[in-house]
Design a protein around this motif. Structure first.
Motif, PDB file in Angstrom:
ATOM      1  N   VAL A 270       7.225  -8.913   3.963  1.00 12.53           N
ATOM      2  CA  VAL A 270       6.085  -8.970   3.041  1.00 12.53           C
ATOM      3  C   VAL A 270       4.783  -9.155   3.821  1.00 12.53           C
ATOM      4  O   VAL A 270       3.759  -8.534   3.501  1.00 12.53           O
ATOM      5  CB  VAL A 270       6.280 -10.094   1.994  1.00 12.53           C
ATOM      6  N   GLY A 271       4.795  -9.975   4.862  1.00  7.30           N
ATOM      7  CA  GLY A 271       3.599 -10.189   5.673  1.00  7.30           C
ATOM      8  C   GLY A 271       3.163  -8.933   6.396  1.00  7.30           C
ATOM      9  O   GLY A 271       1.961  -8.619   6.458  1.00  7.30           O
ATOM     10  N   VAL A 272       4.115  -8.177   6.943  1.00 11.81           N
ATOM     11  CA  VAL A 272       3.775  -6.924   7.624  1.00 11.81           C
ATOM     12  C   VAL A 272       3.209  -5.919   6.625  1.00 11.81           C
ATOM     13  O   VAL A 272       2.226  -5.226   6.915  1.00 11.81           O
ATOM     14  CB  VAL A 272       5.016  -6.359   8.360  1.00 11.81           C
ATOM     15  N   TRP A 273       3.796  -5.853   5.435  1.00 11.50           N
ATOM     16  CA  TRP A 273       3.289  -4.929   4.420  1.00 11.50           C
ATOM     17  C   TRP A 273       1.864  -5.309   3.999  1.00 11.50           C
ATOM     18  O   TRP A 273       1.000  -4.431   3.871  1.00 11.50           O
ATOM     19  CB  TRP A 273       4.216  -4.917   3.202  1.00 11.50           C
ATOM     20  N   LEU A 274       1.605  -6.607   3.799  1.00 13.43           N
ATOM     21  CA  LEU A 274       0.252  -7.037   3.433  1.00 13.43           C
ATOM     22  C   LEU A 274      -0.743  -6.750   4.559  1.00 13.43           C
ATOM     23  O   LEU A 274      -1.887  -6.344   4.301  1.00 13.43           O
ATOM     24  CB  LEU A 274       0.235  -8.530   3.085  1.00 13.43           C
ATOM     25  N   PHE A 275      -0.337  -6.947   5.793  1.00 12.58           N
ATOM     26  CA  PHE A 275      -1.215  -6.651   6.915  1.00 12.58           C
ATOM     27  C   PHE A 275      -1.517  -5.159   6.980  1.00 12.58           C
ATOM     28  O   PHE A 275      -2.650  -4.755   7.239  1.00 12.58           O
ATOM     29  CB  PHE A 275      -0.570  -7.128   8.226  1.00 12.58           C
TER      30      PHE A 275
ATOM     31  N   ARG B 271      -1.513  -3.051   4.423  1.00 11.23           N
ATOM     32  CA  ARG B 271      -2.424  -2.727   3.318  1.00 11.23           C
ATOM     33  C   ARG B 271      -3.854  -3.168   3.642  1.00 11.23           C
ATOM     34  O   ARG B 271      -4.817  -2.464   3.352  1.00 11.23           O
ATOM     35  CB  ARG B 271      -1.972  -3.387   2.011  1.00 11.23           C
ATOM     36  N   MET B 272      -3.992  -4.327   4.251  1.00 13.15           N
ATOM     37  CA  MET B 272      -5.317  -4.827   4.610  1.00 13.15           C
ATOM     38  C   MET B 272      -5.962  -3.914   5.658  1.00 13.15           C
ATOM     39  O   MET B 272      -7.152  -3.580   5.553  1.00 13.15           O
ATOM     40  CB  MET B 272      -5.212  -6.256   5.149  1.00 13.15           C
ATOM     41  N   ALA B 273      -5.198  -3.493   6.632  1.00 13.77           N
ATOM     42  CA  ALA B 273      -5.736  -2.618   7.678  1.00 13.77           C
ATOM     43  C   ALA B 273      -6.112  -1.255   7.106  1.00 13.77           C
ATOM     44  O   ALA B 273      -7.139  -0.681   7.495  1.00 13.77           O
ATOM     45  CB  ALA B 273      -4.710  -2.462   8.797  1.00 13.77           C
ATOM     46  N   ARG B 274      -5.313  -0.732   6.192  1.00 13.86           N
ATOM     47  CA  ARG B 274      -5.633   0.560   5.575  1.00 13.86           C
ATOM     48  C   ARG B 274      -6.915   0.478   4.752  1.00 13.86           C
ATOM     49  O   ARG B 274      -7.732   1.394   4.776  1.00 13.86           O
ATOM     50  CB  ARG B 274      -4.478   1.019   4.672  1.00 13.86           C
ATOM     51  N   LEU B 275      -7.087  -0.606   4.002  1.00 11.02           N
ATOM     52  CA  LEU B 275      -8.293  -0.751   3.180  1.00 11.02           C
ATOM     53  C   LEU B 275      -9.529  -1.005   4.036  1.00 11.02           C
ATOM     54  O   LEU B 275     -10.633  -0.598   3.684  1.00 11.02           O
ATOM     55  CB  LEU B 275      -8.118  -1.883   2.160  1.00 11.02           C
ATOM     56  N   ALA B 276      -9.363  -1.680   5.159  1.00 15.42           N
ATOM     57  CA  ALA B 276     -10.516  -2.033   5.994  1.00 15.42           C
ATOM     58  C   ALA B 276     -10.862  -0.934   6.999  1.00 15.42           C
ATOM     59  O   ALA B 276     -11.931  -0.981   7.606  1.00 15.42           O
ATOM     60  CB  ALA B 276     -10.230  -3.326   6.743  1.00 15.42           C
TER      61      ALA B 276
ATOM     62  N   ASN C 234     -14.995  -1.605   2.203  1.00 15.58           N
ATOM     63  CA  ASN C 234     -14.318  -1.732   0.921  1.00 15.58           C
ATOM     64  C   ASN C 234     -14.149  -3.218   0.615  1.00 15.58           C
ATOM     65  O   ASN C 234     -13.460  -3.931   1.338  1.00 15.58           O
ATOM     66  CB  ASN C 234     -12.956  -1.040   0.979  1.00 15.58           C
ATOM     67  N   PRO C 235     -14.767  -3.704  -0.453  1.00 12.65           N
ATOM     68  CA  PRO C 235     -14.637  -5.126  -0.768  1.00 12.65           C
ATOM     69  C   PRO C 235     -13.234  -5.513  -1.222  1.00 12.65           C
ATOM     70  O   PRO C 235     -12.889  -6.693  -1.235  1.00 12.65           O
ATOM     71  CB  PRO C 235     -15.659  -5.343  -1.884  1.00 12.65           C
ATOM     72  N   LEU C 236     -12.403  -4.553  -1.556  1.00 10.69           N
ATOM     73  CA  LEU C 236     -11.035  -4.867  -1.980  1.00 10.69           C
ATOM     74  C   LEU C 236     -10.124  -5.238  -0.815  1.00 10.69           C
ATOM     75  O   LEU C 236      -8.991  -5.665  -1.035  1.00 10.69           O
ATOM     76  CB  LEU C 236     -10.436  -3.686  -2.744  1.00 10.69           C
TER      77      LEU C 236
ATOM     78  N   PRO D 100      -5.727  -8.286   0.057  1.00  8.91           N
ATOM     79  CA  PRO D 100      -4.534  -8.469   0.899  1.00  8.91           C
ATOM     80  C   PRO D 100      -4.708  -9.573   1.944  1.00  8.91           C
ATOM     81  O   PRO D 100      -3.745 -10.250   2.304  1.00  8.91           O
ATOM     82  CB  PRO D 100      -4.348  -7.120   1.581  1.00  8.91           C
ATOM     83  N   PHE D 101      -5.948  -9.790   2.400  1.00  8.85           N
ATOM     84  CA  PHE D 101      -6.182 -10.869   3.366  1.00  8.85           C
ATOM     85  C   PHE D 101      -5.897 -12.222   2.729  1.00  8.85           C
ATOM     86  O   PHE D 101      -5.225 -13.068   3.333  1.00  8.85           O
ATOM     87  CB  PHE D 101      -7.621 -10.820   3.877  1.00  8.85           C
ATOM     88  N   LEU D 102      -6.389 -12.447   1.523  1.00  7.48           N
ATOM     89  CA  LEU D 102      -6.134 -13.721   0.835  1.00  7.48           C
ATOM     90  C   LEU D 102      -4.652 -13.873   0.490  1.00  7.48           C
ATOM     91  O   LEU D 102      -4.092 -14.976   0.580  1.00  7.48           O
ATOM     92  CB  LEU D 102      -7.004 -13.823  -0.413  1.00  7.48           C
ATOM     93  N   ALA D 103      -4.019 -12.764   0.103  1.00  2.00           N
ATOM     94  CA  ALA D 103      -2.579 -12.817  -0.176  1.00  2.00           C
ATOM     95  C   ALA D 103      -1.795 -13.127   1.095  1.00  2.00           C
ATOM     96  O   ALA D 103      -0.812 -13.881   1.062  1.00  2.00           O
ATOM     97  CB  ALA D 103      -2.118 -11.499  -0.788  1.00  2.00           C
TER      98      ALA D 103
END
Length: 117
Positions: A29-34, A36-41, A46-48, A52-55
């Motif tokens: 789950v941590g790798v997936w959130l990381f 997603r955060m890297a893809r959005l950033a 992108n303010p969204l 994923p960073f807070l999650a």
């Protein structure tokens, strides 16, 4: 005839397996959130990307609490290694020996240290 050790090995293995599965699950789950955060950033601002960073931060706190408890219980259930009594062949608890353990002979001066050179 070899006697089985008087420990509950099944409970220990079950607790250890659960802790390993939980550790792997938190890692996935941590790798997936990381990711997603890297893809959005990675694109335009992108303010969204903060979501994923807070999650990920919340997951880290939750994982530290849960995994610390699970691994502590697993280590507490670890089987105690018992030694065999050379005379009778029975298992003996090292803490219940008749005499206290002797000091190291070299440190007390009873024996000379080995000459290596």
């Amino acid at each position: 005839m070899v006697q089985p050790t008087p420990v509950d090995r099944v409970a220990y293995l079950q607790l250890r397996r659960r802790a390993r599965v939980a550790s792997g699950s938190f890692l996935v789950v941590g790798v997936w959130l990381f990711y997603r955060m890297a893809r959005l950033a990675s694109g335009p601002t992108n303010p969204l990307a903060i979501i994923p960073f807070l999650a990920l931060a919340a997951l880290g706190v939750l994982a530290s609490v849960v995994l610390r408890r699970m691994w502590r219980h697993s280590f507490a259930a670890r089987p105690v290694t018992l030694r065999l009594d050379p005379d009778t062949g029975e298992f003996v608890d090292p803490a219940a020996a008749e005499e206290p353990p002797r000091r190291h002979r070299t440190f007390t001066g009873e024996a000379q240290p080995p000459q290596r050179w």
